[in-house]
Design an enzyme around this catalytic site. Sequence first.
Site, PDB file in Angstrom:
ATOM      1  CB  SER A  56      -0.886   0.018   1.256  1.00  0.00           C
ATOM      2  OG  SER A  56      -0.086   0.233   2.399  1.00  0.00           O
ATOM      3  CG  ASP A  93      -3.882  -2.849  -1.474  1.00  0.00           C
ATOM      4  OD1 ASP A  93      -4.828  -3.039  -2.260  1.00  0.00           O
ATOM      5  OD2 ASP A  93      -3.969  -3.024  -0.236  1.00  0.00           O
ATOM      6  N   GLY A 190     -10.443  -3.591   7.463  1.00  0.00           N
ATOM      7  CA  GLY A 190     -10.208  -3.499   8.900  1.00  0.00           C
ATOM      8  C   GLY A 190     -10.790  -4.666   9.681  1.00  0.00           C
TER       9      GLY A 190
END
Length: 333
Positions: A56, A93, A190
């Site tokens: 990410s 990502d 999450g």
Amino acid sequence: MTSYKELGLVNTRAMFKKAVKGGYAIPAYNFNNMEQLQAIVQACVNTKSPVILQVSSGARKYANSTLLRYMAQGAVGYAKELGFKIPIVLHLDHGDSFELCKDCIQFGFSSVMIDGSHLPYDENVKLTKKVVTYAHKYDVSVEGELGVLAGIEDEVSAEKSTYTRPEEVIDFVSKTGVDSLAISIGTSHGANKFKPEQCTRNADGVLIPPPLRFDILAEIEKKLPGFPIVLHGSSSVPIQYVKMINQYGGGMKDSVGIPEEQLRKAAKSAVCKINIDSDARIVMTALVRKTLAEKPAEFDPRKYLGPAREELVKLYEHKNINVLGSAGKAASK
Ligand code: G3H
Ligand code: 13P
Ligand code: ZN
């Protein structure tokens, strides 16, 4: 410019074609540090699974982009050393700009996601198309996204999810030329994917989330037969590790993930990439907390990161074998 081909990496094209045909999904595991990467490679070699290593923009900031690139290159060599050559993709990502995608492509990534899902439809199309045009010059694959997942994706956070509209997918894919499409059918990022009031509780008081919208997935598949579909936010948030975290001083509350049977069902469809990050974070935290609580005098990081890494290997192996169905699908020796 460093081509991913020089690094021994592959793009997603052949991998996805096989996965859609074979009724399984490729694991897309995020990594930020050496222990996570070692565990991913070990587990995927042990189970002979292809793998997508995801970075990410937060991971790039945390670990340094040069280091991460060389770590991914190292993963190719490490897999070979472990005795089985598995196909490895290095994927950005949730890329949020053309410049970031371009930078990653020049840096040796074999696949990028451009996430314009929070933009108005026409802007999402325009941005995604721009990235595709650039990426395809270098044979790099591109993932786009339609529909918004609830939760936090780097700097982008959404309170509520918006399901993908099946009536938009043909237009989006044909206008942009993306190689795969991330959709929103009820997963989210999450460890708290649903509010307790959205769930029911079983006899043990464990939260049971509402099912994914398989009807939307089926409609999308009807519109785009055989086209590679991606599911983000697909951690299952295993209750035993959440309990371990809380038993050793943690404070995770009302955590709930996507049940494994639902991911298994999705993997048998055109869903050919399943993104998992939170589960690895949870397992690592649980084992580090447990080890430090049991050995309060320990101060050698290897002594608490080592057990965390061992448990991560088990987690990834379990996912590949029992959830995604990717075990045994890496072709060559
Ligand atoms: O989708 C988000 C991934 O879990 C990456 O999370 O931005 O905190 O690295 P991060
Ligand atoms: P989780 O938070 O469910 O692990 O999702 C990760 C993800 O979608 C990364 O892009
Ligand atoms: Zn995601």
